[in-house]
Every structure is written in C-alpha cells, then in structure tokens.
Design a protein around this motif. Sequence first.
Motif, PDB file in Angstrom:
ATOM      1  N   VAL A  56      -1.551  26.057  -8.717  1.00  0.00           N
ATOM      2  CA  VAL A  56      -2.155  25.257  -7.653  1.00  0.00           C
ATOM      3  C   VAL A  56      -3.569  24.829  -8.044  1.00  0.00           C
ATOM      4  O   VAL A  56      -3.981  23.689  -7.794  1.00  0.00           O
ATOM      5  CB  VAL A  56      -2.164  26.045  -6.334  1.00  0.00           C
ATOM      6  N   PHE A  57      -4.308  25.720  -8.688  1.00  0.00           N
ATOM      7  CA  PHE A  57      -5.654  25.358  -9.145  1.00  0.00           C
ATOM      8  C   PHE A  57      -5.607  24.200 -10.132  1.00  0.00           C
ATOM      9  O   PHE A  57      -6.418  23.264 -10.049  1.00  0.00           O
ATOM     10  CB  PHE A  57      -6.328  26.573  -9.789  1.00  0.00           C
ATOM     11  N   TYR A 116      -5.393  25.695   4.026  1.00  0.00           N
ATOM     12  CA  TYR A 116      -5.346  26.108   5.424  1.00  0.00           C
ATOM     13  C   TYR A 116      -5.691  25.002   6.419  1.00  0.00           C
ATOM     14  O   TYR A 116      -5.590  25.216   7.625  1.00  0.00           O
ATOM     15  CB  TYR A 116      -6.284  27.292   5.662  1.00  0.00           C
ATOM     16  N   TRP A 117      -6.114  23.838   5.949  1.00  0.00           N
ATOM     17  CA  TRP A 117      -6.532  22.809   6.899  1.00  0.00           C
ATOM     18  C   TRP A 117      -5.668  21.558   6.768  1.00  0.00           C
ATOM     19  O   TRP A 117      -4.995  21.326   5.779  1.00  0.00           O
ATOM     20  CB  TRP A 117      -8.006  22.444   6.691  1.00  0.00           C
ATOM     21  N   PRO A 127       5.100  26.290   6.928  1.00  0.00           N
ATOM     22  CA  PRO A 127       4.227  25.108   6.901  1.00  0.00           C
ATOM     23  C   PRO A 127       3.163  25.142   5.808  1.00  0.00           C
ATOM     24  O   PRO A 127       2.445  24.149   5.625  1.00  0.00           O
ATOM     25  CB  PRO A 127       3.573  25.143   8.282  1.00  0.00           C
ATOM     26  N   ASP A 128       3.029  26.248   5.086  1.00  0.00           N
ATOM     27  CA  ASP A 128       2.020  26.376   4.040  1.00  0.00           C
ATOM     28  C   ASP A 128       2.335  25.418   2.894  1.00  0.00           C
ATOM     29  O   ASP A 128       3.393  25.535   2.265  1.00  0.00           O
ATOM     30  CB  ASP A 128       1.986  27.818   3.536  1.00  0.00           C
ATOM     31  N   PRO A 129       1.445  24.473   2.572  1.00  0.00           N
ATOM     32  CA  PRO A 129       1.730  23.526   1.488  1.00  0.00           C
ATOM     33  C   PRO A 129       1.916  24.194   0.123  1.00  0.00           C
ATOM     34  O   PRO A 129       2.562  23.622  -0.764  1.00  0.00           O
ATOM     35  CB  PRO A 129       0.493  22.619   1.470  1.00  0.00           C
ATOM     36  N   THR A 130       1.357  25.412  -0.058  1.00  0.00           N
ATOM     37  CA  THR A 130       1.475  26.104  -1.350  1.00  0.00           C
ATOM     38  C   THR A 130       2.639  27.090  -1.371  1.00  0.00           C
ATOM     39  O   THR A 130       2.754  27.879  -2.324  1.00  0.00           O
ATOM     40  CB  THR A 130       0.169  26.862  -1.668  1.00  0.00           C
ATOM     41  N   TYR A 131       3.486  27.075  -0.360  1.00  0.00           N
ATOM     42  CA  TYR A 131       4.678  27.939  -0.345  1.00  0.00           C
ATOM     43  C   TYR A 131       5.459  27.728  -1.638  1.00  0.00           C
ATOM     44  O   TYR A 131       5.601  26.601  -2.124  1.00  0.00           O
ATOM     45  CB  TYR A 131       5.527  27.602   0.873  1.00  0.00           C
ATOM     46  N   SER A 151      -0.609  17.888   0.320  1.00  0.00           N
ATOM     47  CA  SER A 151      -1.187  19.183  -0.024  1.00  0.00           C
ATOM     48  C   SER A 151      -1.953  19.836   1.118  1.00  0.00           C
ATOM     49  O   SER A 151      -2.543  20.892   0.932  1.00  0.00           O
ATOM     50  CB  SER A 151      -2.115  19.039  -1.237  1.00  0.00           C
ATOM     51  N   GLN A 152      -1.942  19.205   2.300  1.00  0.00           N
ATOM     52  CA  GLN A 152      -2.616  19.798   3.463  1.00  0.00           C
ATOM     53  C   GLN A 152      -1.615  19.990   4.606  1.00  0.00           C
ATOM     54  O   GLN A 152      -0.510  19.449   4.570  1.00  0.00           O
ATOM     55  CB  GLN A 152      -3.765  18.910   3.926  1.00  0.00           C
ATOM     56  N   LEU A 153      -2.007  20.786   5.576  1.00  0.00           N
ATOM     57  CA  LEU A 153      -1.148  21.016   6.736  1.00  0.00           C
ATOM     58  C   LEU A 153      -0.869  19.702   7.460  1.00  0.00           C
ATOM     59  O   LEU A 153      -1.753  18.854   7.604  1.00  0.00           O
ATOM     60  CB  LEU A 153      -1.820  21.985   7.713  1.00  0.00           C
TER      61      LEU A 153
END
Length: 913
Positions: A319-320, A330-331, A388-392, A423-425
């Motif tokens: 992800v980085f 988270y936003w 809902p976490d984009p990094t799931y 990449s965001q909620l």
Amino acid sequence: MHLRTMLFFAMLCCVTAHYGQQSTLIFGNIKDGVSKRPVRNAKLTIVGDVTSFLSDTKGDFKMECSLSGEQIIEINAPEFISKRFSIFLNEQPIELADIFLEKDIALERTDNLIALTDSEISENDESISGSSGLLQSTKDIFLNRAAFDFGQAFFRVRGYDSQNGEVLINGIPMNKFFDGRPQWSNWGGLNDVIRNQIFTNGLTANKNTFGGILGTTNIDAKPSGLRPGTRLSSSASNRTYRGRLMATHSSGLNEKGLAYTVSLSRRWAGEGYIEGTLYDAYSAFGGLEYQLNNQNSVALTAILAKNRRGRSAALTKEVFDLKGNQYNPYWGSQDGKTRNARERKIFEPIFLLNYFLQSDKLNLTAGVAYQFGTNARSRLGYFNAPNPDPTYYRYVPSFHINSSIGADFRNADFAKKGFLDNSQLKWQELYNANSNMINNGKAAYIVYDDVANDTQITASTIIEVPVNEYINIDVGGNFKTLNSDNFAEISDLLGASFHADVDSFSNTRNNLNGTEAKIVGEKINYHYQLGVAELKGFGQAKWNFKRWKGFVSGSFSSFGVQRDGLFLNERFLENSLGTSEKISFSSLGLKTGLTHFVSGRHWLTANGAMINRPPTLQNIFINPRENNNSVPNILNETITTLDLNYFIRLPDLTGRISTFYTRFQNTTDINFFFVDSGIGSDFVQEVITGLDKLHKGIEIGLEYQVSSNVKLSVVGNLGHYVYASDPSININFDAADSEISRSEGNIDLGIAKLKGLRLAQGPQTAFALGGEYRSPKYWWIGATTNYLANNYLNISAITRTQSFLLDPDTGERFPDATDENIAQILKEHPLDNFYLLNLVGGKSWIVNKKYISAFASVNNLFDQVFRTGGYEQSRNGNYGQFYQDNLSGTPSFGPKYWYGYGRTYFLNLAISF
C-alpha cells in the motif's frame, strides 16, 4: 536485619569530618537579560557541592560554600537558558555584578513534541508509549536530544515504555491505571502553565515519590510560581495541527497573599501531515492560590482540555508503494468535506486542591485530585456486508498474485487501478447500502464509539524532614480509586433505521437482557465496569556529605480490581453478567544510589533497584468486553535494574557517560487478531505470560562551549533490547462458533521461541551531532544531524509456537517445515537506517516594554522517508499459508509499518507584558 546493617555501614562509610572548615560568602542579583526584571527562584549551585540556593523575589541571592580554589557556579531558572561561569574562592566575600539570563525561546517547541501529538493519532496503541513528553523539561543534553530530535523516530530512552516514568501535578500522580502511562492530552496546549517542571532522571531520588525507572516529572502549577504578566502567542505548523492560539495571565502574589493564573488555548487543523487527520482542541486552566503566611498556602487548580483528532493507520509495503507515506485509508469525502471514520475524542477535566507547608523543620504537600470524563474512539462497523476498508486484502493487487490457484496478473492490474481510483472510504455507498429495501431499515454499516467514562479520585500526602545539615527523610503516600464505565455506543446509523445488536459471526445476541434493535445513543456490543483501588506509600533517606551523597528508598503498594458485567452475553452465559472475583496484588520496591565527587568537576554515581509492580489493567482480564475471565495465575512484574554514570563539568565541556542493565520479568501481554493457525481459524485473544525482557546499553552526551557564542554537542546511544525468555502462549476464543479443533474455548500452545529476538522499542542505536550559535543581539540558530538504526518490528508470537508447524488439514507437521526453513522465513530484519537533519532558530526583542520572541524549527530538512516501527501480522499462523503468501515477495498479510513525517515546520510568535 540485613538491610539495616547494610544501610548503617553505607552511611558510615560516607561520613567525612567537616569541623574547622571556613566558608566563602557569595552574593549578587539575577535579572532577565532583555527586560532587566529580577528573576525569582533561580537555583544556584557550586558544581560539586550538594547545597543549592534560590534567588528571592527581587532577584537577590546569598550563598555560602566551603570549597576553595577555582570552582564553577551553575544557575538554572525556569524559562531561561542555564548559565555557568568560573569563580575563585578564597574565604573572602565575593560580590558579583548583576547576572543576566537569556530567555529560552526553544521552550516553544515543547507543545509540538512528536510523542505528544502525532503518535496519539495513530491506530496502534504501542506507538504512544514513547518518553519524549516526560523529558521535555530536562537540561541533560542526551535526554534533550532524545526528546526533540530522536523523538520523531519514536526513540525510547533505554528502550523503556513511558509507563516506567511517573508524572505528578502538584505532587499528585497522574499516570493512568489502564496502561500505566501519563495521558498528556489531559493538559495539552497549556505550555505556559506547565513549564515549571522538576525532572529527576532514572532512579535518582525524588522527594515527591518513589518514582519509575525512567524518571519522574513533577509539574508545579501553583500561580505564585509563575511569572507575573500577560503572554499571547500564535503558532503555525504542518504536523498535527495547523494553527494554535494561546493567552495566559498571571497576577503574581499580591500584598494579601493571593495569586491567580488563567490560560486559554486553541489548536486546530482540517488536516495534518497525514491525510484526513483533523485536529480540534480547546484547553483552559485556572489556578487560585492563597498564602496564609510565609509558611502555609492553599491552591485550587482546574485543568480542562478537550481534544478531537483523526487517526491514521499502519500500512503494508504494498500500500505504501502505491500511495506513499501520507496515505490514510480511514477517511473519505462526504458532501465535499473530509470525514474520518476513526476519531479519538478525549475530555477528562482535572480539579486539584492542595495544601503546602514550608518551614525549616518540615515541608508538607497534601492534595486531592478529582478527574472525570470520556475517552472515546470511533470506528466503522459492518454487518453481513463487504468490508469498507479500501486496504482490505481482497481489494489490492497481491490478493490475485498470491492466489492458491496461481498468480492472476490481469486481475492484479485491474485491482491496482481500482485501488488507486477508490483508495478512500465511500461514505455515500454506505448510505446507499443502508437504504436498500431488502434490509427493512436494518443497518449494514454504522459508526460507533468505544467509550471509557472514568471517574477517579486521588489523595496524596508528601512529607520532607531535614534531620540535620546532612540527612533528609522523605515519606509519602497516595490512595487512588477508579470507576471505569466501558461500552460501545452508536453515533451514526448512516441512514438506517436501527442496528441489530447481534454478533454477525455466531448469530448470537450481545445482550439477552436488552432489546435487539438499537438506535443512535444506545449501547451495543458490550457494557461493563471496572472498579479499581490502589494504596501506595514510600519512604527514603538521603545523605549529603562533602565527597559522598546517597539515598535508599523503599515502597509498597496494594492494588485490587474487579469487573462488573452489565450485559448478559449469549456466547458467555455463565460469566458475562455480574461481578468477577476480585484480583489483588501486593508489591514492594527498593532502590538505592551513591554518588562520589572525585572533585568539583568530576563525579561518579551508581544506582540500583528491585521493584515489583502489578500488571496494568489492559493485561489482567483476557476479554473484559465479553466475560469475567482473567489471566490464570497472573503474577506481579519484577524489574531489576542497575546504572553507572560518570559526569564531567569543566568550564568548556559538560556531559555524562552512562551504562545501564535492566531486566523485566513475569510480564504479561494480551493481543487480539484473526488467525489461520495449524489448529484452525478464528478471532482469538492471545495471552502471553512469563515474558522476560532485557535492556542494556551505553549513553553519552557531551557539550563543548567553543566560544561565548558557539556550542557543539555530541550524543550517542548504543542499546541492546531483547526478549530474555521463551514465554507461554495461550489462545482464547468463542467455542460456540469456532473452526479451531477444540471446544473448551482456550488452548495452551506451549512456549514461543522468542529468547534473543530484538524488542520493538524504537531505534536501539542513535547518534546526533549538533551545533548552535547565539548572537549577543539575542538571536540564535542551531542544527542537529541525527543517525538512527537497529529498529525492529513487533513480532508475531504465535508464529514462533509449535502450532505454526502443523498442517490444519492433517494435524501433522508440514514436511518442508524444517528448522532451517523456519529460521529463514521468520528471521528478524531491522528496519532501514536513516539520517535526519533538523534546524531551529529564534529571535527576541523589547518593543515599548513588551517582550517579543519568535521561534522556528524545521524537522527532516531533506524530506527523508523512513519507518518508525510496525508489526508482523498474525493472520498467517501456519507455515504452509505463510510460505505461500510470501512467495511473490508481496504478501497479502505482510508486516504493517508506521512512517515518520517528511519535512515539517513549526513557527511561533509570542508577546509578553
């Protein structure tokens, strides 16, 4: 009996004859170098002499010294730079000209210490355990670098957690029961009124408390101790907050013996350095003191600090690489505004009432503190709905590359594009899902808060008795009670009509005694209370002679805690509702120290301690949200520590060299995660017991005064912090809905092979080289280059157990899980080493009798990207799955990392009158 004998001989060997000695009288006046006003309560010492003297309200001082020849006078005063100069003593009175002190503008940066701000917005609680806040008032060059330069990389002095340092306000302890750490947010933003601090390093004797092995800070908040006048300041930064306004007024002590102080502060940011991290804080302080006479006074203090901030997440390397070090999943945007799903809100007002008695025969400080309020953390809950976490892990490319049926690069490319575009909620999508007619108004997604409403009362008494010229006795104690009400509460139904308070994995109710349908403001998931009571006491003797000084100190404590469950959890019918057994601990501590003055410029100290202490609240009950189960046969933690120090105080060179050895024994740790282990898969609570840790190393800090304007410094730390035992691992789970191959609800996994592995306690190697120029025209600039290395991840203990070797399908060991292969894939690797360059500077003026100061700092000038820490994920709890996931080099469940800030700045402008 043996202890008494040892103490007798220790004091006997320190006695030196003093008869017939002559003294030299030294007197003068101390003033502010800019305003020319007198400086009160400036502390004067002759280096190598144990006696200190204070300036009076007019700045005048008189001091006597029995030493002779060339000596060094050192002057320290709150808010001023220390001053040192040589003087020749020959038993003739010496009248010094006016001594001018320079304001320490660098104090402005204390409110922007990394450990007090950005670390507390992170998701991982481990990252708020640094010690920078405790060290902000120290004059020691090593500790100063540790706080203001190494702190941005989460360096920890001696590798210690901040629970090993104690913070007091007016002599009343402030550390929290939950994790043992001070909650700096409770007085954040009130720099002007908490600057009057006394810090004792490490095991050094402190008259107010037995103290922790990291040190003790006592914040003196009495209005009479603060400089009279008004101060206004404004700050700008790009770290956690963007702006700060602060106003403070202190009346000073009037003829009737009254003094008061009022301070207000506001800090804000729509977004800090990390994306989506809002900051919204208000702080207020009020203090009133009445001096009945020269010896007796009472003080009433109120501290109110309300803080709301957005939190950030640790990131996998995958992800980085896609989004960078400022990314925060988270936003998301809602109606054109940034909304963070994970916010932290703290409002815990503190009220203190103190009585002070100061006389030649007795000094007494007594007080009562009352603290109450809320500490809440929001999160997004989902129920029988997509994560809902984009990094799931299913939404990023590695999911397709690491597929058990072979790499699917086409879908991996689609996933990459999808992640970068989304990449965001997606807040609107959550509202849409909740408005689906199929749900009949039931929420698929909600926002709820994990809330702790605490009420705490503390009573404290400290007595200092000077037995004679050479011996002092200190005794004290405090009693503290806490009632902690813990629950989850719905804050937003996101357009739904109600939430069904049912565990979505087992389809069981969280509270059989309540209704299933819940709305905003109602409690869900769990509800329990903790009742805690603790009694502490200490006593110590201190002796001071010409060449020797020392102390011996002892402490005791009695601690008890009990859980009271208020929900009848369907998964734990027998032990979720009602009170648990009371869990009690009794603890003892002993520490001692000895100092030998080789001369007035060189001295040696040795300190040692053996301390027992109870575990913190977070490590006593295994899963207090659901049941009364506590860690079986839990023990006191034991700390054994020793340090040796050499101090040098020459006219041009000052500093110290220290070596330390500390062993923590019988520590307990509890972790929560989902695991695919060799014995099955489930959400588990991992209980680690019998865990020992070893910390040893060397510290060095030296300052060299090249000229009256130029100063150089060198600081270094060589640490070695490792696990010192192979602890026992036990996992607990919900037996009613578990895929784990046992049904008792807990399994003993035996030992985890951790001994010799490095601890995740921040950089274990750190060096700094600094330079500073101070102009006679009251401006200054400084630079520090820093090297930090040997930082390690927090390891997964369950992967070091025998269960990791088992194939969950057969129950047998994986054929290729050889000792060599296991050692290779679980090998510890340090994080990358890195360099940081920091700049600071300031200027002060007098305009129309008003003092104006400007301060600026730039951290990480070259915008270095670096990792401050992280942790191994425990999802891959068996060798086969771990190996498969790591084949591509981009694991789906690889370590998660915390990243430090890039180039940041802090600016402050203040006016005093």
